[in-house]
Design an enzyme around this catalytic site. Structure first.
Site, PDB file in Angstrom:
ATOM      1  N   GLU A  64      53.631  56.195  36.131  1.00  0.00           N
ATOM      2  CA  GLU A  64      53.470  57.441  36.892  1.00  0.00           C
ATOM      3  C   GLU A  64      52.011  57.883  36.893  1.00  0.00           C
ATOM      4  O   GLU A  64      51.484  58.335  37.904  1.00  0.00           O
ATOM      5  CB  GLU A  64      54.353  58.547  36.291  1.00  0.00           C
ATOM      6  CG  GLU A  64      55.823  58.379  36.619  1.00  0.00           C
ATOM      7  CD  GLU A  64      56.684  59.376  35.863  1.00  0.00           C
ATOM      8  OE1 GLU A  64      56.573  59.432  34.623  1.00  0.00           O
ATOM      9  OE2 GLU A  64      57.449  60.097  36.515  1.00  0.00           O
ATOM     10  N   ASP A  93      49.389  55.866  36.539  1.00  0.00           N
ATOM     11  CA  ASP A  93      48.662  54.931  37.405  1.00  0.00           C
ATOM     12  C   ASP A  93      48.912  55.226  38.878  1.00  0.00           C
ATOM     13  O   ASP A  93      48.006  55.120  39.714  1.00  0.00           O
ATOM     14  CB  ASP A  93      49.075  53.485  37.088  1.00  0.00           C
ATOM     15  CG  ASP A  93      48.568  53.033  35.730  1.00  0.00           C
ATOM     16  OD1 ASP A  93      49.105  52.041  35.212  1.00  0.00           O
ATOM     17  OD2 ASP A  93      47.643  53.659  35.197  1.00  0.00           O
ATOM     18  N   LYS A 139      49.563  41.709  26.237  1.00  0.00           N
ATOM     19  CA  LYS A 139      48.933  43.035  26.180  1.00  0.00           C
ATOM     20  C   LYS A 139      49.701  43.847  25.135  1.00  0.00           C
ATOM     21  O   LYS A 139      50.721  44.454  25.432  1.00  0.00           O
ATOM     22  CB  LYS A 139      48.969  43.722  27.543  1.00  0.00           C
ATOM     23  CG  LYS A 139      48.192  45.031  27.576  1.00  0.00           C
ATOM     24  CD  LYS A 139      48.186  45.635  28.975  1.00  0.00           C
ATOM     25  CE  LYS A 139      47.389  46.921  28.988  1.00  0.00           C
ATOM     26  NZ  LYS A 139      47.906  47.933  28.063  1.00  0.00           N
ATOM     27  N   ARG A 180      38.197  53.309  20.503  1.00  0.00           N
ATOM     28  CA  ARG A 180      37.623  53.202  21.847  1.00  0.00           C
ATOM     29  C   ARG A 180      36.974  54.509  22.284  1.00  0.00           C
ATOM     30  O   ARG A 180      35.953  54.512  22.939  1.00  0.00           O
ATOM     31  CB  ARG A 180      38.702  52.820  22.867  1.00  0.00           C
ATOM     32  CG  ARG A 180      38.112  52.543  24.243  1.00  0.00           C
ATOM     33  CD  ARG A 180      39.175  52.090  25.219  1.00  0.00           C
ATOM     34  NE  ARG A 180      40.107  53.150  25.513  1.00  0.00           N
ATOM     35  CZ  ARG A 180      40.517  53.466  26.745  1.00  0.00           C
ATOM     36  NH1 ARG A 180      40.036  52.810  27.774  1.00  0.00           N
ATOM     37  NH2 ARG A 180      41.393  54.420  26.945  1.00  0.00           N
ATOM     38  N   LYS A 226      51.047  44.897  34.244  1.00  0.00           N
ATOM     39  CA  LYS A 226      52.004  45.690  33.470  1.00  0.00           C
ATOM     40  C   LYS A 226      53.433  45.285  33.837  1.00  0.00           C
ATOM     41  O   LYS A 226      53.765  45.164  35.025  1.00  0.00           O
ATOM     42  CB  LYS A 226      51.806  47.183  33.760  1.00  0.00           C
ATOM     43  CG  LYS A 226      50.480  47.746  33.277  1.00  0.00           C
ATOM     44  CD  LYS A 226      50.449  47.836  31.766  1.00  0.00           C
ATOM     45  CE  LYS A 226      49.529  48.916  31.272  1.00  0.00           C
ATOM     46  NZ  LYS A 226      49.985  50.265  31.429  1.00  0.00           N
TER      47      LYS A 226
END
EC number: 6.5.1.2
Length: 666
Positions: free
Chosen positions: A33, A35, A112, A133, A309
């Site tokens: 959602e 993305d 991933k 990160r 994904k």
């Protein structure tokens, strides 16, 4: 709703979800959602470059920085990967690489893993630093906590590794550990972690390393950076790293063709359910480091890699009841309470129904068998009803409530919006607590020692009813409360006192005026000398300010038309907050770039992109996102995109290096 308002709404929504995801570790929507919304915004910005904004969510990576850790700059920017859920887009990526390289290449396919990213620095074979990160340019130093993870070597094996290098990977919490941790939290009646990713991220940010050690985190490493790496091949470097003691996934595969890539994707789309850790896709990387360098980067992600994904899993279960939650802005969200069902490795008992339109569209009845999905493997949602499973004894139809479940106020719905809102801003408990939590947050007043649990306790005990009440607290009022010793109480009072030095723009943001984010707050602070000038401004004055449209302007007017808000601001002013622009706020401002539109592109050495944006604005310039004939010049760092470079040359736009730009404004 016009196009500009739609763009502004999407930006505000995505900024909020970024904060929930990266800072609070409490995502409200799924990866997919998010993305989809990001892609919708990208498409709108592409079609309407006149509304481009360098501070748009499309221009940022997101942040998990925590003020309790030292922040460290990354030697190499830690960018995110472009995401896709479509095999067609994987093909497009493969074709782009083929055309750009015009030579043979291999694709390295990797799992991933769904955890929290980490960057490890080794010098002379010893771990010297571990950094999250963060925002891609700087992150939190969590070295002490990472040293508790047994799969991360503190001293390397052998002697053929570079004297100094960086290796990146994913910190994970295995399913078995995650489920045991949630069972323990449930027994203590504590909030459960939503998924292993949140559990890993939350654990890594704990202040007590002994607790981190007890959580049994794991790590897979997946990328080496530095000089004098042993091989040109990414895959080959990982095999060498395994010899040095790093945990490298043995599922990684080199593919020579697109067909082999899809074989790998399709196999693991099914088999991933049998893995001991969470995964949410496949990462595809061009294997040769030389070819990676030739392909380069965009501002956000490498051109030589993409993340595919997996599609959401779906399960069928029974709807038992619908409850409602009220957020900081008063938005009311319906939540489906379900029979427990296993989905993506976790037990799902609740799912989002989003708004009244979704409920009506699904034609929901209590007792219905409903389809539940975990889009992007995180937040469950109901996507359909098995109407064939309904018996003649149809349950009660679900209708959206008309009154606030917390305070009983009649709900309202703004024109053009899907959500219903409780208008009782000053007396509805979740709104009051939410506003205080926003006020004390890092990007607002940044008050140390205060968090959601403390705010909730102070509110329940009647110590605070709004943000101004914070400034009337005394250490004696709070010491002796649950888990509140004398030192903790003094630290909180000190943090509150120190917040009085927070600059005007952040105080405006902290007020929580609807649609007024950080960028708009900066524009307001630059345009008005103090809060009284802002309060007295009319619609015409407000919309004359760059980037403030009618929607934001009317929201500001509505805020100050409320007597309770005016009284609150008056009390904050009396408490000594900086509700005015100081000389220090304006120091460094010049008109050296007045009237100039500037595009930033590439990766920088001396300052971050955000710092350059601030420098441009402080010197009177305007940040824009796309190159046009009206662009004054481009501030270019390393790895400037070839498309931007070609367009700049075609239009005759000047390109300045970092040093040239800094000399220009010095």
């Amino acid at each position: 709703m016009d196009i500009k308002e739609k763009i502004e709404e999407l930006r505000a929504e995505l900024h909020r979800h970024n904060y929930n995801y990266y800072v609070l570790n409490a995502p409200e929507i799924s990866d997919k959602e998010f993305d989809d919304k990001m892609r919708e915004l990208q498409d709108l910005e592409l079609a309407h470059p006149e509304y481009k904004d360098e501070n748009s969510p499309t221009m940022r990576v997101g942040s998990d920085i925590n003020k309790n850790f030292t922040q460290v700059a990354h030697k190499y920017p830690m960018l995110s990967l472009a995401n896709t859920y479509s095999e067609g887009e994987v093909t497009d990526f493969y074709e782009r690489v083929r055309k750009a390289l015009n030579e043979d290449f291999e694709i390295c396919c990797e799992m991933k893993y769904d955890g929290t990213s980490i960057s490890l620095t080794y010098e002379d074979g010893k771990l010297v630093r571990a950094v999250t990160r963060g925002d891609g340019e700087k992150g939190d130093d969590v070295t002490d906590n990472v040293k508790t993870i047994r799969s991360i070597p503190l001293v390397l094996h052998g002697d053929n590794y570079p004297s100094s290098f960086e290796i990146r990977g994913e910190i994970l919490m295995p399913w078995e550990v995650f489920e045991e941790l949630n069972r323990e939290k449930e027994a203590r009646e504590e909030p459960l972690f939503a998924n292993p990713r949140n559990a890993a991220s939350g654990t890594l940010k704990l202040q007590n390393s002994s607790i981190v050690a007890s959580r049994k985190l794991d790590a897979y490493l997946y990328y080496l950076l530095g000089d004098n790496l042993p091989c040109d091949g990414h895959y080959e470097n990982l095999q060498e790293a395994a010899k040095w003691g790093f945990k490298i996934s043995d599922l990684t595969r080199k593919c020579q063709t697109l067909e082999e890539v899809f074989e790998f994707i399709n196999y693991w789309d099914v088999e991933r359910k049998n893995l001991p850790v969470a995964t949410d896709g496949i990462v595809l990387k061009v294997n040769s480091l030389r070819q990676q360098k030739n392909l380069g980067f965009t501002a956000k992600s490498p051109r030589w890699a993409i993340a595919y994904k997996f599609q959401a899993e779906r399960a069928l279960t029974r709807l038992n009841m619908v409850t409602y939650q009220v957020g900081r802005t008063g938005a009311v969200t319906p939540v489906a309470n379900l029979d427990a069902v296993q989905l993506s490795g976790t037990v799902v008992k609740r799912a989002s129904l989003h708004n009244a339109d979704i409920i009506e569209g699904l034609d929901l009845h209590i007792g219905d068998m409903v389809y539940v999905e975990k889009g992007g493997e995180i937040i469950p949602k109901i996507t359909g009803v098995d109407k064939d499973a309904r018996s003649f004894m149809l349950g009660e139809k679900v209708r959206f409530i008309t009154n606030c479940p917390e305070c009983g106020s009649k709900l309202i719905r703004y024109e053009g919006e899907a959500a219903h809102y409780c208008p009782n801003e000053t007396a509805c408990p979740p709104q009051i607590k939410g506003k205080i939590e926003h006020f004390i947050s890092r990007k607002a007043m940044n008050i140390d020692g205060l968090g959601p649990e403390t705010v909730d306790m102070f509110y329940r005990l009647g110590l605070i009813h709004n943000t101004a009440d914070l400034y009337e607290l005394k250490a004696d009022d709070i010491k002796g409360l649950d888990r509140m010793g004398e030192k903790s109480a003094e630290n909180i009072i000190t943090g509150i006192e120190q917040s009085k030095t927070v600059p005007f723009e952040r105080v405006i943001f902290a007020l929580g005026i609807r649609f007024v984010g950080e960028t708009v707050a900066k524009k307001i602070a630059k345009s008005f000398g103090d809060i009284d000038e802002l309060r007295q401004a009319d619609l015409e004055k407000l919309i004359s300010i760059d980037e403030i449209g009618e929607k934001i302007a009317r929201s500001i007017l509505l805020y100050f038309s409320n007597e309770s808000n005016r009284e609150l601001v008056g009390r904050l002013k009396e408490a000594g907050l900086q509700l005015y622009r100081t000389e220090e706020d304006m120091s460094g401002y010049t008109d050296k770039l007045a009237g100039q539109s500037i595009v930033i592109s590439g990766v920088f050495t001396h300052h971050s992109r955000d710092e350059y944006k601030d420098l441009i604005e402080k010197n009177g310039g305007k940040n824009v996102g796309s190159i046009s004939a009206k662009t004054s010049f481009i501030l270019a760092g390393d790895n400037m995109g070839p498309a931007k470079l070609e367009k700049a040359k075609k239009l005759g736009v000047t390109i300045l290096s970092e040093d040239e730009f800094l000399k220009l404004i010095s």
